[in-house]
Scaffold this motif. Structure first.
Motif, PDB file in Angstrom:
ATOM      1  N   ARG A   1     -66.371-146.539 -56.444  1.00 42.08           N
ATOM      2  CA  ARG A   1     -66.778-147.808 -55.130  1.00 42.08           C
ATOM      3  C   ARG A   1     -65.309-148.722 -55.145  1.00 42.08           C
ATOM      4  NH1 ARG A   1     -71.601-152.831 -54.337  1.00 42.08           N
ATOM      5  NH2 ARG A   1     -69.998-153.944 -53.374  1.00 42.08           N
ATOM      6  N   TRP A   2     -65.834-149.140 -53.394  1.00 43.71           N
ATOM      7  CA  TRP A   2     -64.103-149.289 -53.086  1.00 43.71           C
ATOM      8  C   TRP A   2     -64.572-150.817 -52.038  1.00 43.71           C
ATOM      9  CZ3 TRP A   2     -64.804-144.014 -52.918  1.00 43.71           C
ATOM     10  CH2 TRP A   2     -63.660-143.846 -54.027  1.00 43.71           C
ATOM     11  N   ASP A   3     -63.605-151.863 -51.523  1.00 44.25           N
ATOM     12  CA  ASP A   3     -64.222-153.163 -51.508  1.00 44.25           C
ATOM     13  C   ASP A   3     -63.463-153.492 -50.637  1.00 44.25           C
ATOM     14  OD1 ASP A   3     -66.971-153.585 -52.808  1.00 44.25           O
ATOM     15  OD2 ASP A   3     -65.591-154.056 -54.046  1.00 44.25           O
ATOM     16  N   ASP A   4     -63.381-153.583 -49.566  1.00 46.55           N
ATOM     17  CA  ASP A   4     -62.646-154.742 -48.302  1.00 46.55           C
ATOM     18  C   ASP A   4     -62.893-155.886 -48.157  1.00 46.55           C
ATOM     19  OD1 ASP A   4     -64.023-155.122 -46.299  1.00 46.55           O
ATOM     20  OD2 ASP A   4     -63.623-154.409 -44.690  1.00 46.55           O
TER      21      ASP A   4
ATOM     22  N   GLY B   1     -66.072-157.495 -47.048  1.00 39.02           N
ATOM     23  CA  GLY B   1     -67.565-157.221 -47.447  1.00 39.02           C
ATOM     24  C   GLY B   1     -67.680-156.198 -47.337  1.00 39.02           C
ATOM     25  N   TYR B   2     -67.349-155.337 -46.526  1.00 37.79           N
ATOM     26  CA  TYR B   2     -67.347-153.641 -46.308  1.00 37.79           C
ATOM     27  C   TYR B   2     -66.784-153.100 -47.764  1.00 37.79           C
ATOM     28  CZ  TYR B   2     -69.197-154.084 -41.515  1.00 37.79           C
ATOM     29  OH  TYR B   2     -69.832-155.009 -40.529  1.00 37.79           O
ATOM     30  N   TRP B   3     -67.969-151.912 -48.180  1.00 40.51           N
ATOM     31  CA  TRP B   3     -67.421-150.942 -48.569  1.00 40.51           C
ATOM     32  C   TRP B   3     -67.981-149.702 -48.996  1.00 40.51           C
ATOM     33  CZ3 TRP B   3     -71.440-149.482 -52.304  1.00 40.51           C
ATOM     34  CH2 TRP B   3     -73.130-149.710 -52.092  1.00 40.51           C
TER      35      TRP B   3
ATOM     36  N   SER C   1     -68.381-146.069 -51.212  1.00 37.10           N
ATOM     37  CA  SER C   1     -68.897-145.317 -52.061  1.00 37.10           C
ATOM     38  C   SER C   1     -68.952-144.003 -52.780  1.00 37.10           C
ATOM     39  CB  SER C   1     -70.132-145.969 -52.655  1.00 37.10           C
ATOM     40  OG  SER C   1     -70.621-145.327 -53.853  1.00 37.10           O
TER      41      SER C   1
ATOM     42  N   ALA D   1     -71.827-155.467 -45.844  1.00 42.41           N
ATOM     43  CA  ALA D   1     -71.823-157.051 -46.521  1.00 42.41           C
ATOM     44  C   ALA D   1     -73.468-156.795 -46.990  1.00 42.41           C
ATOM     45  CB  ALA D   1     -71.418-158.149 -46.020  1.00 42.41           C
TER      46      ALA D   1
ATOM     47  N   ASP E   1     -75.458-154.228 -47.644  1.00 44.83           N
ATOM     48  CA  ASP E   1     -75.765-153.240 -48.522  1.00 44.83           C
ATOM     49  C   ASP E   1     -76.157-152.074 -47.302  1.00 44.83           C
ATOM     50  OD1 ASP E   1     -74.338-154.300 -50.599  1.00 44.83           O
ATOM     51  OD2 ASP E   1     -75.901-154.578 -51.052  1.00 44.83           O
TER      52      ASP E   1
ATOM     53  N   THR F   1     -59.857-144.816 -47.667  1.00 45.83           N
ATOM     54  CA  THR F   1     -60.214-144.313 -48.827  1.00 45.83           C
ATOM     55  C   THR F   1     -60.692-143.282 -48.998  1.00 45.83           C
ATOM     56  OG1 THR F   1     -61.595-146.754 -48.895  1.00 45.83           O
ATOM     57  CG2 THR F   1     -62.656-145.714 -49.568  1.00 45.83           C
TER      58      THR F   1
END
Length: 145
Positions: free
Chosen positions: A3-6, A9-11, A13, A58, A60, A99
């Motif tokens: 998992r990578w987060d920005d 709040g976006y991410w 996977s 953010a 999900d 990513t």
């Protein structure tokens, strides 16, 4: 699974269990120029055989997607890249592609992609026109328009 987060709040996977195939298929089938009309069963098969990256907001909820078609050793083809319209305009596509480019499974491989209109985005990551285009050939089951 990764998992990578920005910072907003976006991410992203690569966990296949988190993918919403209805969302991915719905967008590609109706919004893309390259996969319009692709069947759900074809999309499921493609996802099963690819390294997939889902973009989530953010809350999900799914916001975008891309996938690598790769043998994991010599090459990887980046495809089906999209960010849903409601999530565009604030660098989410750059975050998703960045990513994908940093994913450990594609490091050191020859990377390829095709695009009709996003050359500027991919150039940020080092993609260029083919240096030897005469060495690649193709067969299209349904030629593009």
């Amino acid at each position: 699974m990764n998992r990578w987060d920005d910072p907003n709040g976006y991410w992203v996977s690569d966990d296949p269990n988190l993918l919403d195939i209805d969302f991915v298929h719905g967008w590609l089938n109706t919004q893309s120029y390259w996969a319009r009309g692709r069947s759900r069963s074809a999309m499921e098969k493609a996802v099963t055989r690819s390294l997939n990256l889902g973009l989530f907001d953010a809350n999900d909820q799914p916001a975008g997607f891309c996938r690598w078609v790769t043998d994991g050793t010599t090459f990887a083809w980046l495809c089906d890249v999209f960010v849903a319209r409601a999530h565009r305009g604030e660098g989410r596509g750059t975050f998703l592609v960045g990513t994908a480019m940093r994913h450990p499974e594609v490091q050191g491989l020859r990377l390829l992609l095709g695009t009709k209109d996003a050359h500027g985005l991919y150039a940020k990551f080092g993609f260029t026109p083919l240096s030897l285009p005469d060495r690649l050939m193709e067969i299209w089951p349904d030629p593009p328009l």
